[in-house]
Design a protein around this motif. Structure first.
Motif, PDB file in Angstrom:
ATOM      1  N   PRO A  77       0.803  -1.232   0.000  1.00 12.90           N
ATOM      2  CA  PRO A  77       0.000   0.000   0.000  1.00 12.90           C
ATOM      3  C   PRO A  77       0.836   1.284   0.000  1.00 12.90           C
ATOM      4  CG  PRO A  77      -0.859  -1.560   1.616  1.00 12.90           C
ATOM      5  CD  PRO A  77       0.438  -2.127   1.105  1.00 12.90           C
ATOM      6  N   THR A  78       2.066   1.216   0.504  1.00 12.00           N
ATOM      7  CA  THR A  78       2.933   2.396   0.556  1.00 12.00           C
ATOM      8  C   THR A  78       3.894   2.481  -0.636  1.00 12.00           C
ATOM      9  OG1 THR A  78       4.489   1.132   1.902  1.00 12.00           O
ATOM     10  CG2 THR A  78       2.875   2.486   3.088  1.00 12.00           C
ATOM     11  N   SER A  79       3.656   1.673  -1.667  1.00 10.90           N
ATOM     12  CA  SER A  79       4.558   1.601  -2.821  1.00 10.90           C
ATOM     13  C   SER A  79       4.843   2.967  -3.444  1.00 10.90           C
ATOM     14  CB  SER A  79       3.960   0.697  -3.892  1.00 10.90           C
ATOM     15  OG  SER A  79       4.750   0.745  -5.060  1.00 10.90           O
ATOM     16  N   GLN A  80       6.134   3.233  -3.681  1.00 13.72           N
ATOM     17  CA  GLN A  80       6.526   4.473  -4.352  1.00 13.72           C
ATOM     18  C   GLN A  80       6.099   4.476  -5.822  1.00 13.72           C
ATOM     19  OE1 GLN A  80      10.678   4.288  -2.633  1.00 13.72           O
ATOM     20  NE2 GLN A  80      10.418   6.506  -2.628  1.00 13.72           N
ATOM     21  N   HIS A  81       5.735   3.303  -6.366  1.00 21.94           N
ATOM     22  CA  HIS A  81       5.215   3.250  -7.740  1.00 21.94           C
ATOM     23  C   HIS A  81       3.968   4.140  -7.863  1.00 21.94           C
ATOM     24  CE1 HIS A  81       7.619  -0.005  -9.610  1.00 21.94           C
ATOM     25  NE2 HIS A  81       7.681  -0.502  -8.389  1.00 21.94           N
ATOM     26  N   GLN A  82       3.152   4.187  -6.804  1.00 24.59           N
ATOM     27  CA  GLN A  82       1.905   4.961  -6.832  1.00 24.59           C
ATOM     28  C   GLN A  82       2.155   6.464  -6.875  1.00 24.59           C
ATOM     29  OE1 GLN A  82      -1.429   2.752  -4.391  1.00 24.59           O
ATOM     30  NE2 GLN A  82       0.447   2.866  -3.187  1.00 24.59           N
ATOM     31  N   LYS A  83       3.344   6.877  -6.451  1.00 23.60           N
ATOM     32  CA  LYS A  83       3.693   8.300  -6.442  1.00 23.60           C
ATOM     33  C   LYS A  83       4.468   8.700  -7.696  1.00 23.60           C
ATOM     34  CE  LYS A  83       4.259   8.484  -1.418  1.00 23.60           C
ATOM     35  NZ  LYS A  83       5.267   8.719  -0.359  1.00 23.60           N
ATOM     36  N   GLY A  84       4.766   7.733  -8.577  1.00 25.19           N
ATOM     37  CA  GLY A  84       5.589   8.027  -9.750  1.00 25.19           C
ATOM     38  C   GLY A  84       7.060   8.125  -9.384  1.00 25.19           C
ATOM     39  N   GLU A  85       7.430   7.606  -8.209  1.00 22.31           N
ATOM     40  CA  GLU A  85       8.801   7.721  -7.726  1.00 22.31           C
ATOM     41  C   GLU A  85       9.623   6.441  -7.898  1.00 22.31           C
ATOM     42  OE1 GLU A  85       8.024  10.968  -4.136  1.00 22.31           O
ATOM     43  OE2 GLU A  85       8.308   8.868  -3.592  1.00 22.31           O
ATOM     44  N   ALA A  86       9.048   5.404  -8.550  1.00 23.68           N
ATOM     45  CA  ALA A  86       9.764   4.131  -8.640  1.00 23.68           C
ATOM     46  C   ALA A  86       9.511   3.436  -9.974  1.00 23.68           C
ATOM     47  CB  ALA A  86       9.339   3.202  -7.500  1.00 23.68           C
ATOM     48  N   ALA A  87      10.495   2.603 -10.350  1.00 21.49           N
ATOM     49  CA  ALA A  87      10.354   1.770 -11.542  1.00 21.49           C
ATOM     50  C   ALA A  87      11.133   0.480 -11.323  1.00 21.49           C
ATOM     51  CB  ALA A  87      10.877   2.492 -12.776  1.00 21.49           C
ATOM     52  N   ASP A  88      10.634  -0.587 -11.916  1.00 21.63           N
ATOM     53  CA  ASP A  88      11.327  -1.874 -11.908  1.00 21.63           C
ATOM     54  C   ASP A  88      11.997  -2.019 -13.267  1.00 21.63           C
ATOM     55  OD1 ASP A  88      10.226  -2.267  -9.416  1.00 21.63           O
ATOM     56  OD2 ASP A  88       8.608  -3.546 -10.126  1.00 21.63           O
ATOM     57  N   LEU A  89      13.315  -2.219 -13.255  1.00 18.72           N
ATOM     58  CA  LEU A  89      14.121  -2.180 -14.472  1.00 18.72           C
ATOM     59  C   LEU A  89      14.824  -3.501 -14.725  1.00 18.72           C
ATOM     60  CD1 LEU A  89      15.932   1.208 -13.673  1.00 18.72           C
ATOM     61  CD2 LEU A  89      13.780   0.892 -14.931  1.00 18.72           C
ATOM     62  N   SER A  90      15.000  -3.824 -15.999  1.00 18.19           N
ATOM     63  CA  SER A  90      15.805  -4.986 -16.361  1.00 18.19           C
ATOM     64  C   SER A  90      16.594  -4.659 -17.625  1.00 18.19           C
ATOM     65  CB  SER A  90      14.926  -6.223 -16.564  1.00 18.19           C
ATOM     66  OG  SER A  90      14.006  -6.023 -17.616  1.00 18.19           O
ATOM     67  N   ILE A  91      17.610  -5.458 -17.867  1.00 17.05           N
ATOM     68  CA  ILE A  91      18.430  -5.329 -19.074  1.00 17.05           C
ATOM     69  C   ILE A  91      18.659  -6.734 -19.613  1.00 17.05           C
ATOM     70  CG2 ILE A  91      19.629  -3.201 -18.398  1.00 17.05           C
ATOM     71  CD1 ILE A  91      21.999  -4.947 -17.493  1.00 17.05           C
ATOM     72  N   ASP A  92      19.177  -6.830 -20.818  1.00 10.59           N
ATOM     73  CA  ASP A  92      19.623  -8.132 -21.316  1.00 10.59           C
ATOM     74  C   ASP A  92      20.825  -8.518 -20.465  1.00 10.59           C
ATOM     75  OD1 ASP A  92      17.685  -8.315 -23.257  1.00 10.59           O
ATOM     76  OD2 ASP A  92      18.963  -7.564 -24.862  1.00 10.59           O
ATOM     77  N   GLY A  93      20.741  -9.644 -19.782  1.00 10.53           N
ATOM     78  CA  GLY A  93      21.816 -10.038 -18.878  1.00 10.53           C
ATOM     79  C   GLY A  93      21.346  -9.956 -17.437  1.00 10.53           C
ATOM     80  N   LYS A  94      22.247  -9.571 -16.542  1.00  9.88           N
ATOM     81  CA  LYS A  94      21.945  -9.577 -15.113  1.00  9.88           C
ATOM     82  C   LYS A  94      21.532  -8.190 -14.622  1.00  9.88           C
ATOM     83  CE  LYS A  94      25.750 -11.001 -13.215  1.00  9.88           C
ATOM     84  NZ  LYS A  94      26.824 -10.781 -14.160  1.00  9.88           N
ATOM     85  N   ALA A  95      20.420  -8.158 -13.903  1.00  5.91           N
ATOM     86  CA  ALA A  95      19.955  -6.898 -13.319  1.00  5.91           C
ATOM     87  C   ALA A  95      20.960  -6.382 -12.290  1.00  5.91           C
ATOM     88  CB  ALA A  95      18.589  -7.090 -12.673  1.00  5.91           C
ATOM     89  N   ALA A  96      21.783  -7.286 -11.748  1.00  7.07           N
ATOM     90  CA  ALA A  96      22.823  -6.870 -10.790  1.00  7.07           C
ATOM     91  C   ALA A  96      23.776  -5.858 -11.428  1.00  7.07           C
ATOM     92  CB  ALA A  96      23.594  -8.089 -10.284  1.00  7.07           C
ATOM     93  N   ASP A  97      23.921  -5.899 -12.755  1.00 11.31           N
ATOM     94  CA  ASP A  97      24.777  -4.938 -13.455  1.00 11.31           C
ATOM     95  C   ASP A  97      24.220  -3.518 -13.333  1.00 11.31           C
ATOM     96  OD1 ASP A  97      26.331  -7.091 -14.155  1.00 11.31           O
ATOM     97  OD2 ASP A  97      25.681  -7.150 -16.244  1.00 11.31           O
ATOM     98  N   ILE A  98      22.891  -3.389 -13.275  1.00 16.39           N
ATOM     99  CA  ILE A  98      22.277  -2.067 -13.108  1.00 16.39           C
ATOM    100  C   ILE A  98      22.617  -1.543 -11.708  1.00 16.39           C
ATOM    101  CG2 ILE A  98      20.187  -0.668 -13.285  1.00 16.39           C
ATOM    102  CD1 ILE A  98      18.825  -3.069 -14.674  1.00 16.39           C
TER     103      ILE A  98
END
Length: 139
Positions: A77-98
């Protein structure tokens, strides 16, 4: 609804509002003015600089979520996604690289949560207040 507004050189608003769940359930996932302002700051100060540092495309798995969509996808319920303050990101390969690129830079962020199994990085930036620069790694 398709919104091609450019938030930066590499990202459009549509990438941050698109949702298969919202489409399937008929949820209109449109940010208000404050959420849109927060998205613009998140992209310009954190996500575009990350993209520039990595030099590879970043995929936005989930960006802005209206409260109804956030609930439908099991977001807290407190997700920053609701405020436009967050995103879930991925890349080709390992997300750990981000995460590594984020940690080895002066790019501002509030929270970075690496989900190893699902291979994505949740990254947030508060519109107002102190950034916690909090890193969490989940298996």
């Amino acid at each position: 609804m398709m919104n091609n507004e450019r938030l930066s050189d590499n990202f459009t608003l549509d990438e941050f509002t698109r949702s298969d769940t919202a489409s399937r359930l008929g949820i209109i996932n449109e940010p208000g003015e404050k959420e849109l302002a927060a998205l613009r700051v998140l992209v310009s100060r954190t996500i575009q600089p990350l993209r520039d540092k990595l030099g590879v495309p970043i995929h936005v798995n989930s960006g802005y979520r209206c409260p109804e969509l956030n609930k439908a996808v099991g977001g807290v319920p407190t997700s920053q996604h609701q405020k436009g303050e967050a995103a879930d990101l991925s890349i080709d390969g390992k997300a750990a690289d981000i995460l590594e690129a984020l940690e080895n830079s002066n790019i501002p962020f509030d929270q970075a949560i690496l989900y190893r199994k699902q291979n994505f990085l949740h990254v947030s930036l508060k519109l107002d207040g102190v950034q916690r620069s909090n890193v969490i790694i989940k298996m």
